[in-house]
Design a protein around this motif. Sequence first.
Motif, PDB file in Angstrom:
ATOM      1  N   LEU A 151     -10.861  25.958  12.610  1.00 55.79           N
ATOM      2  CA  LEU A 151      -9.473  25.949  13.087  1.00 55.79           C
ATOM      3  C   LEU A 151      -8.519  25.542  11.971  1.00 55.79           C
ATOM      4  N   TRP A 152      -8.911  24.546  11.167  1.00 57.61           N
ATOM      5  CA  TRP A 152      -8.069  24.153  10.035  1.00 57.61           C
ATOM      6  C   TRP A 152      -8.016  25.268   8.990  1.00 57.61           C
ATOM      7  N   ASP A 153      -9.119  25.968   8.815  1.00 56.40           N
ATOM      8  CA  ASP A 153      -9.122  27.105   7.892  1.00 56.40           C
ATOM      9  C   ASP A 153      -8.148  28.181   8.370  1.00 56.40           C
ATOM     10  N   LEU A 154      -8.177  28.464   9.674  1.00 54.20           N
ATOM     11  CA  LEU A 154      -7.271  29.456  10.241  1.00 54.20           C
ATOM     12  C   LEU A 154      -5.821  29.017  10.081  1.00 54.20           C
ATOM     13  N   ALA A 155      -5.542  27.739  10.354  1.00 52.43           N
ATOM     14  CA  ALA A 155      -4.181  27.224  10.208  1.00 52.43           C
ATOM     15  C   ALA A 155      -3.711  27.340   8.758  1.00 52.43           C
ATOM     16  N   SER A 156      -4.617  27.094   7.824  1.00 52.36           N
ATOM     17  CA  SER A 156      -4.260  27.205   6.409  1.00 52.36           C
ATOM     18  C   SER A 156      -3.963  28.647   6.022  1.00 52.36           C
ATOM     19  N   MET A 157      -4.752  29.584   6.563  1.00 47.74           N
ATOM     20  CA  MET A 157      -4.510  30.992   6.275  1.00 47.74           C
ATOM     21  C   MET A 157      -3.150  31.438   6.792  1.00 47.74           C
ATOM     22  N   VAL A 158      -2.807  30.986   7.991  1.00 44.08           N
ATOM     23  CA  VAL A 158      -1.549  31.402   8.623  1.00 44.08           C
ATOM     24  C   VAL A 158      -0.348  30.784   7.924  1.00 44.08           C
ATOM     25  N   THR A 159      -0.443  29.502   7.561  1.00 48.93           N
ATOM     26  CA  THR A 159       0.707  28.800   6.999  1.00 48.93           C
ATOM     27  C   THR A 159       0.851  28.979   5.493  1.00 48.93           C
ATOM     28  N   ASN A 160      -0.189  29.443   4.817  1.00 49.31           N
ATOM     29  CA  ASN A 160      -0.142  29.548   3.365  1.00 49.31           C
ATOM     30  C   ASN A 160       1.052  30.373   2.871  1.00 49.31           C
ATOM     31  N   PRO A 161       1.298  31.586   3.409  1.00 50.27           N
ATOM     32  CA  PRO A 161       2.463  32.349   2.941  1.00 50.27           C
ATOM     33  C   PRO A 161       3.785  31.655   3.264  1.00 50.27           C
ATOM     34  N   ALA A 162       3.857  30.992   4.428  1.00 53.10           N
ATOM     35  CA  ALA A 162       5.104  30.320   4.805  1.00 53.10           C
ATOM     36  C   ALA A 162       5.405  29.164   3.865  1.00 53.10           C
ATOM     37  N   ILE A 163       4.389  28.378   3.545  1.00 58.49           N
ATOM     38  CA  ILE A 163       4.586  27.265   2.606  1.00 58.49           C
ATOM     39  C   ILE A 163       4.992  27.814   1.241  1.00 58.49           C
ATOM     40  N   GLY A 164       4.353  28.901   0.831  1.00 59.20           N
ATOM     41  CA  GLY A 164       4.716  29.514  -0.444  1.00 59.20           C
ATOM     42  C   GLY A 164       6.162  29.963  -0.466  1.00 59.20           C
ATOM     43  N   TYR A 165       6.620  30.530   0.643  1.00 56.54           N
ATOM     44  CA  TYR A 165       8.014  30.986   0.705  1.00 56.54           C
ATOM     45  C   TYR A 165       8.978  29.812   0.604  1.00 56.54           C
ATOM     46  N   VAL A 166       8.666  28.710   1.282  1.00 56.25           N
ATOM     47  CA  VAL A 166       9.532  27.532   1.237  1.00 56.25           C
ATOM     48  C   VAL A 166       9.558  26.932  -0.172  1.00 56.25           C
ATOM     49  N   LYS A 167       8.389  26.839  -0.809  1.00 50.96           N
ATOM     50  CA  LYS A 167       8.312  26.212  -2.123  1.00 50.96           C
ATOM     51  C   LYS A 167       8.757  27.150  -3.239  1.00 50.96           C
ATOM     52  N   HIS A 168       8.657  28.470  -3.006  1.00 50.75           N
ATOM     53  CA  HIS A 168       8.941  29.454  -4.053  1.00 50.75           C
ATOM     54  C   HIS A 168       9.615  30.654  -3.391  1.00 50.75           C
ATOM     55  N   PRO A 169      10.897  30.475  -2.944  1.00 51.07           N
ATOM     56  CA  PRO A 169      11.529  31.512  -2.113  1.00 51.07           C
ATOM     57  C   PRO A 169      11.782  32.833  -2.834  1.00 51.07           C
ATOM     58  N   TRP A 170      11.982  32.795  -4.151  1.00 51.66           N
ATOM     59  CA  TRP A 170      12.248  34.046  -4.854  1.00 51.66           C
ATOM     60  C   TRP A 170      10.934  34.676  -5.292  1.00 51.66           C
ATOM     61  N   PRO A 171      10.767  35.969  -5.096  1.00 51.73           N
ATOM     62  CA  PRO A 171       9.512  36.633  -5.491  1.00 51.73           C
ATOM     63  C   PRO A 171       9.172  36.371  -6.945  1.00 51.73           C
ATOM     64  N   SER A 172       7.910  36.087  -7.195  1.00 51.89           N
ATOM     65  CA  SER A 172       7.458  35.774  -8.541  1.00 51.89           C
ATOM     66  C   SER A 172       7.508  37.019  -9.413  1.00 51.89           C
ATOM     67  N   ALA A 173       8.026  36.832 -10.625  1.00 44.87           N
ATOM     68  CA  ALA A 173       8.072  37.931 -11.592  1.00 44.87           C
ATOM     69  C   ALA A 173       6.909  37.844 -12.565  1.00 44.87           C
ATOM     70  N   GLY A 174       6.010  36.898 -12.303  1.00 44.51           N
ATOM     71  CA  GLY A 174       4.884  36.711 -13.212  1.00 44.51           C
ATOM     72  C   GLY A 174       5.235  35.713 -14.286  1.00 44.51           C
ATOM     73  N   SER A 175       4.233  35.111 -14.880  1.00 48.86           N
ATOM     74  CA  SER A 175       4.439  34.135 -15.942  1.00 48.86           C
ATOM     75  C   SER A 175       3.296  34.205 -16.936  1.00 48.86           C
ATOM     76  N   ALA A 176       3.492  33.517 -18.052  1.00 53.29           N
ATOM     77  CA  ALA A 176       2.458  33.494 -19.069  1.00 53.29           C
ATOM     78  C   ALA A 176       1.182  32.870 -18.505  1.00 53.29           C
ATOM     79  N   ARG A 177       0.050  33.472 -18.849  1.00 53.87           N
ATOM     80  CA  ARG A 177      -1.217  32.980 -18.334  1.00 53.87           C
ATOM     81  C   ARG A 177      -1.613  31.689 -19.037  1.00 53.87           C
ATOM     82  N   GLN A 178      -2.115  30.726 -18.260  1.00 59.86           N
ATOM     83  CA  GLN A 178      -2.633  29.487 -18.801  1.00 59.86           C
ATOM     84  C   GLN A 178      -4.153  29.504 -18.679  1.00 59.86           C
ATOM     85  N   PRO A 179      -4.848  28.626 -19.460  1.00 63.57           N
ATOM     86  CA  PRO A 179      -6.303  28.566 -19.306  1.00 63.57           C
ATOM     87  C   PRO A 179      -6.685  28.304 -17.864  1.00 63.57           C
TER      88      PRO A 179
END
Length: 222
Positions: A151-179
Amino acid sequence: MALRTWSKQFAGGVLSEAVATLNARHPWSHNDHFHSWVLANLPARRRTALDVGCGRGGLLAALSPRFTTVHGTDRDGAMRGQAATRCTGLPNVVIHDGTWIDGPVDLVTMVAVLHHLDVADALEQVRDILEPGGRFLAVGLAPPQDVTDHLWDLASMVTNPAIGYVKHPWPSAGSARQPAFPVKDPTMSFAELRGVLADVMPGASIRHRLGFRHTIAWTKPA
């Protein structure tokens, strides 16, 4: 992880691909997200802190103004290099090869690290180097086993995009790769880990969290 496996297979993987695309547009670090939880649960005495598996050094930098000395350990040379660069100008931060330092310390932290170690041995090491009244704060991963885990796994799957939108509302344009971080799939379930904690750190609190994570908090008795 059965739900995640099912999502990759459902409708030929269309659902999984759609979610992955959405997550990529609004990315967020599941591990860095919990730094605020660590900072909100620090011990009263704040002389020496140890972050085991310090990675790129983000938590080291956050702990630096709060402790007299902050030690970070990591077995991976690329991660130590990133951490050293991140903590340039922080003279109270010391980065070491390996896993442990000699105690005593007032705080030990691990973020997505415990499952890389022998769990019982690592918890015993933490217990031994902590000062009485010192705290162990960990953020971890465990494969889902029972209904609650799924159930926690399911909740994480459902909320993951929403949390991402709140924390990073503008679509990512990509960034330099780190190790890339060293990756290892967890094998010890939440229930099994709780049993080991009960033996080594009686009274430790372990809680499911969103983001496919759990937290552990323990204060060494005085």
